[in-house]
Design an enzyme around this catalytic site. Structure first.
Site, PDB file in Angstrom:
ATOM      1  N   PRO A 279      -3.305  49.411   8.506  1.00  0.00           N
ATOM      2  CA  PRO A 279      -3.433  49.941   7.144  1.00  0.00           C
ATOM      3  C   PRO A 279      -3.986  48.912   6.161  1.00  0.00           C
ATOM      4  O   PRO A 279      -3.660  47.726   6.238  1.00  0.00           O
ATOM      5  CB  PRO A 279      -1.990  50.295   6.779  1.00  0.00           C
ATOM      6  CG  PRO A 279      -1.147  49.375   7.596  1.00  0.00           C
ATOM      7  CD  PRO A 279      -1.903  49.136   8.878  1.00  0.00           C
ATOM      8  N   ARG A 317     -15.991  50.599  -6.958  1.00  0.00           N
ATOM      9  CA  ARG A 317     -15.756  51.896  -6.306  1.00  0.00           C
ATOM     10  C   ARG A 317     -16.331  53.092  -7.062  1.00  0.00           C
ATOM     11  O   ARG A 317     -16.911  53.976  -6.430  1.00  0.00           O
ATOM     12  CB  ARG A 317     -14.267  52.094  -6.016  1.00  0.00           C
ATOM     13  CG  ARG A 317     -13.711  51.047  -5.027  1.00  0.00           C
ATOM     14  CD  ARG A 317     -12.300  51.366  -4.570  1.00  0.00           C
ATOM     15  NE  ARG A 317     -12.265  52.538  -3.726  1.00  0.00           N
ATOM     16  CZ  ARG A 317     -11.885  53.736  -4.104  1.00  0.00           C
ATOM     17  NH1 ARG A 317     -11.436  53.942  -5.320  1.00  0.00           N
ATOM     18  NH2 ARG A 317     -11.929  54.744  -3.265  1.00  0.00           N
ATOM     19  N   TYR A 321     -18.928  54.855  -4.714  1.00  0.00           N
ATOM     20  CA  TYR A 321     -18.464  56.074  -4.029  1.00  0.00           C
ATOM     21  C   TYR A 321     -18.191  57.221  -4.995  1.00  0.00           C
ATOM     22  O   TYR A 321     -17.575  58.209  -4.597  1.00  0.00           O
ATOM     23  CB  TYR A 321     -17.154  55.817  -3.268  1.00  0.00           C
ATOM     24  CG  TYR A 321     -17.077  54.582  -2.433  1.00  0.00           C
ATOM     25  CD1 TYR A 321     -17.827  54.456  -1.265  1.00  0.00           C
ATOM     26  CD2 TYR A 321     -16.217  53.553  -2.783  1.00  0.00           C
ATOM     27  CE1 TYR A 321     -17.717  53.328  -0.467  1.00  0.00           C
ATOM     28  CE2 TYR A 321     -16.104  52.422  -1.992  1.00  0.00           C
ATOM     29  CZ  TYR A 321     -16.849  52.312  -0.838  1.00  0.00           C
ATOM     30  OH  TYR A 321     -16.729  51.205  -0.061  1.00  0.00           O
ATOM     31  N   CYS A 347     -26.132  46.131 -17.018  1.00  0.00           N
ATOM     32  CA  CYS A 347     -27.371  46.868 -17.290  1.00  0.00           C
ATOM     33  C   CYS A 347     -27.745  47.799 -16.140  1.00  0.00           C
ATOM     34  O   CYS A 347     -28.728  47.572 -15.424  1.00  0.00           O
ATOM     35  CB  CYS A 347     -28.497  45.887 -17.576  1.00  0.00           C
ATOM     36  SG  CYS A 347     -28.083  44.813 -18.940  1.00  0.00           S
ATOM     37  N   GLU A 348     -26.932  48.808 -15.915  1.00  0.00           N
ATOM     38  CA  GLU A 348     -27.162  49.829 -14.890  1.00  0.00           C
ATOM     39  C   GLU A 348     -26.502  51.109 -15.390  1.00  0.00           C
ATOM     40  O   GLU A 348     -25.374  51.066 -15.870  1.00  0.00           O
ATOM     41  CB  GLU A 348     -26.438  49.476 -13.568  1.00  0.00           C
ATOM     42  CG  GLU A 348     -26.859  48.217 -12.895  1.00  0.00           C
ATOM     43  CD  GLU A 348     -28.081  48.391 -12.007  1.00  0.00           C
ATOM     44  OE1 GLU A 348     -28.482  49.538 -11.741  1.00  0.00           O
ATOM     45  OE2 GLU A 348     -28.619  47.356 -11.591  1.00  0.00           O
ATOM     46  N   TYR A 375      -9.843  47.378  -2.290  1.00  0.00           N
ATOM     47  CA  TYR A 375     -11.299  47.414  -2.452  1.00  0.00           C
ATOM     48  C   TYR A 375     -11.675  47.257  -3.930  1.00  0.00           C
ATOM     49  O   TYR A 375     -12.619  47.873  -4.416  1.00  0.00           O
ATOM     50  CB  TYR A 375     -11.884  48.701  -1.834  1.00  0.00           C
ATOM     51  CG  TYR A 375     -11.441  48.852  -0.382  1.00  0.00           C
ATOM     52  CD1 TYR A 375     -11.990  48.032   0.595  1.00  0.00           C
ATOM     53  CD2 TYR A 375     -10.433  49.741  -0.031  1.00  0.00           C
ATOM     54  CE1 TYR A 375     -11.559  48.118   1.906  1.00  0.00           C
ATOM     55  CE2 TYR A 375      -9.993  49.832   1.282  1.00  0.00           C
ATOM     56  CZ  TYR A 375     -10.565  49.019   2.247  1.00  0.00           C
ATOM     57  OH  TYR A 375     -10.126  49.097   3.547  1.00  0.00           O
TER      58      TYR A 375
HETATM   59  C1  LIG Z   1     -11.368  49.099   6.829  1.00  0.00           C
HETATM   60  C2  LIG Z   1     -10.645  49.096   8.094  1.00  0.00           C
HETATM   61  C3  LIG Z   1      -9.261  49.306   8.118  1.00  0.00           C
HETATM   62  C4  LIG Z   1      -8.459  49.617   6.875  1.00  0.00           C
HETATM   63  O1  LIG Z   1      -8.822  50.827   6.309  1.00  0.00           O
HETATM   64  P1  LIG Z   1      -7.970  51.448   5.075  1.00  0.00           P
HETATM   65  O2  LIG Z   1      -8.682  52.694   4.756  1.00  0.00           O
HETATM   66  O3  LIG Z   1      -8.034  50.461   3.971  1.00  0.00           O
HETATM   67  O4  LIG Z   1      -6.583  51.651   5.569  1.00  0.00           O
HETATM   68  C5  LIG Z   1      -8.615  49.255   9.332  1.00  0.00           C
HETATM   69  N1  LIG Z   1      -9.300  49.015  10.484  1.00  0.00           N
HETATM   70  C6  LIG Z   1     -10.634  48.800  10.494  1.00  0.00           C
HETATM   71  C7  LIG Z   1     -11.317  48.530  11.776  1.00  0.00           C
HETATM   72  C8  LIG Z   1     -11.337  48.848   9.317  1.00  0.00           C
HETATM   73  O5  LIG Z   1     -12.670  48.656   9.334  1.00  0.00           O
END
Ligand SMILES: *Cc1c(COP(=O)(O)O)cnc(C)c1O
Length: 420
Positions: A279, A317, A321, A347-348, A375
């Site tokens: 996680p 983010r 996204y 400036c975007e 993130y």
């Molecule tokens: C990014 C990533 C995670 C963590 O993902 P979350 O969405 O932040 O829980 C776990 N394993 C791998 C291989 C990843 O690239």
């Protein structure tokens, strides 16, 4: 607030027992603020559900790699999931152990493999045949056997944003499901690899359990075939990706998620295997906010803008996204609210943090951008020669600076001009 460690006391936002206004005063803005208790609580939700089971938690370092954050998890007994030699160095500097660390990522260099092998990482999560060959060579040169798991792409739809969905055939990640059995056979024949596991990671911000169950089913089907071919799979790594509440999402509770997955593995008759979780977001996302100060209000014909001192370089983010982050006042005002886009000074046109938000604000006010612990800082940049924000960790009544604000002169310290 969806973030339990952040709440209002007499109309002033607090991080645990500390006023966010006083934090901004003391440390300046933009400022990332993390709550130790929120980090601890989220980790315990995973760990308690794993208690007494053959299961391990590897914190995905890339979601938030501040040393103080990693150290909180290391003290709680966490393992780590890294995607670069840089992250390995952070884990070790934060008190984590290489033997509790798995190395993921689609493009590991030979130098990174060597570093991780020398440090003694627990497993390399390999994503392709060329990578298997490269790792075998590196291990041979080092006179070692590299522990290996193959990241298999189970081709399940995690029903999340295309940029953070990773388990579909069209993604760059993992070994295609159809090729996995043959790839295991190749790996098993390489002299300096020790094949010990299987892994997947199907995406991020996943708010349902069913894609995980589908992925686990496919992985376990494969494990049965691979073992019939003579391999021995000790662990099944289900990756990360569990979602959090940014707005009105209703992801499964962490404990329910873990228990459901472990029960499923047992029901399939694979209870003897270790299950790994990786996680990231669900541990750190709602343990952090980004504080920012309002510079200007700019009314317009079609849109009103709140221009703040944080920008897309601090929190990418929304621009990257179109992600939603709740934006709340640090001190509540009893004034008329208006609808604004909250934007930064970069400036975007993509430099926005929130759109169509109802806010009662004046220049000089402080805002908190919520759910910014994952993130957030890790994706920040120096675009527009903007120093990166400071980071603070709150622990009950105390706040500690865990990363100094960058200074402009640091930003070009490594640059030089031509002599003539
Ligand atoms: C990014 C990533 C995670 C963590 O993902 P979350 O969405 O932040 O829980 C776990 N394993 C791998 C291989 C990843 O690239």
């Amino acid at each position: 607030m969806t973030q339990s460690a952040f709440s209002y006391v007499d109309d002033v936002l607090h991080a645990e027992g500390v006023s966010a206004a006083s934090l901004a005063e003391q440390f300046g803005t933009p400022l990332y603020v993390y709550s130790r208790s929120a980090l601890t609580e989220a980790y315990h939700a995973y760990a308690d559900a794993c208690d007494g089971r053959r299961a391990k938690i590897h914190v995905a370092v890339k979601a938030n790699s501040n040393l103080a954050v990693l150290n909180v998890f290391a003290r709680l007994g966490a393992g780590f999931d890294i995607v670069s030699a840089g992250e390995l160095a952070r884990v070790l500097a934060a008190g984590g152990k290489a033997e509790n660390t798995v190395f993921s990522g689609v493009g590991k260099t030979a130098a990174e493999m060597r570093e991780a092998l020398d440090a003694g990482v627990k497993c390399f999560n390999v994503e392709s045949i060329p990578e298997l060959h490269a790792l075998n060579e590196v291990a041979k040169a080092a006179g070692k056997k590299a522990p290996v798991s193959l990241r298999v792409n189970p081709d399940v739809d995690a029903k999340t944003h295309p940029y953070i969905s990773t388990g579909l055939k069209s993604n760059k990640f993992g070994v295609a499901f159809a090729d996995a059995r043959a790839t295991y056979a190749q790996a098993g024949a390489m002299s300096n690899l020790d094949v010990i596991g299987i892994d997947c990671h199907i995406g991020s911000q996943i708010t349902e359990i069913s894609p995980y169950l589908d992925a686990v089913d496919k992985l376990l089907d494969l494990v049965e075939q691979i073992e019939a071919d003579g391999a021995q799979i000790r662990h099944v790594d289900v990756g990360g990706g569990l979602g959090i509440t940014y707005d009105d999402e209703t992801p499964p509770d962490i404990g329910d998620f873990v228990r459901t997955l472990l029960a499923h593995v047992e029901k399939r008759g694979h209870g003897q295997r270790e299950v790994y979780f990786e996680p990231g977001r669900s541990l750190v996302g709602n343990a952090g906010v980004l504080l920012t100060r309002v510079e200007y209000l700019k009314p317009g014909e079609e849109k009103n803008f709140v221009i703040v001192d944080a920008a897309m370089n601090d929190l990418a983010r929304p621009a990257m996204y179109e992600a939603f982050h709740r934006i709340v006042p640090v001190v509540k005002r009893a004034a008329q609210a208006h609808v604004y886009d909250v934007v930064g000074p970069v400036c975007e046109s993509g430099d926005w943090l929130g759109r169509d938000r109802e806010l009662a604000v004046e220049p000089g006010d402080l805002l908190a951008i919520c759910s910014a612990g994952a993130y957030g800082f890790v994706m920040s940049s120096n675009y527009n020669t903007r120093p990166r924000a400071a980071e603070v960790m709150v622990d009950h009544e105390r706040a500690r600076l865990v990363r100094e604000r960058e200074e402009v002169k640091q930003l070009f310290a490594g640059e030089s001009i031509l002599p003539e």
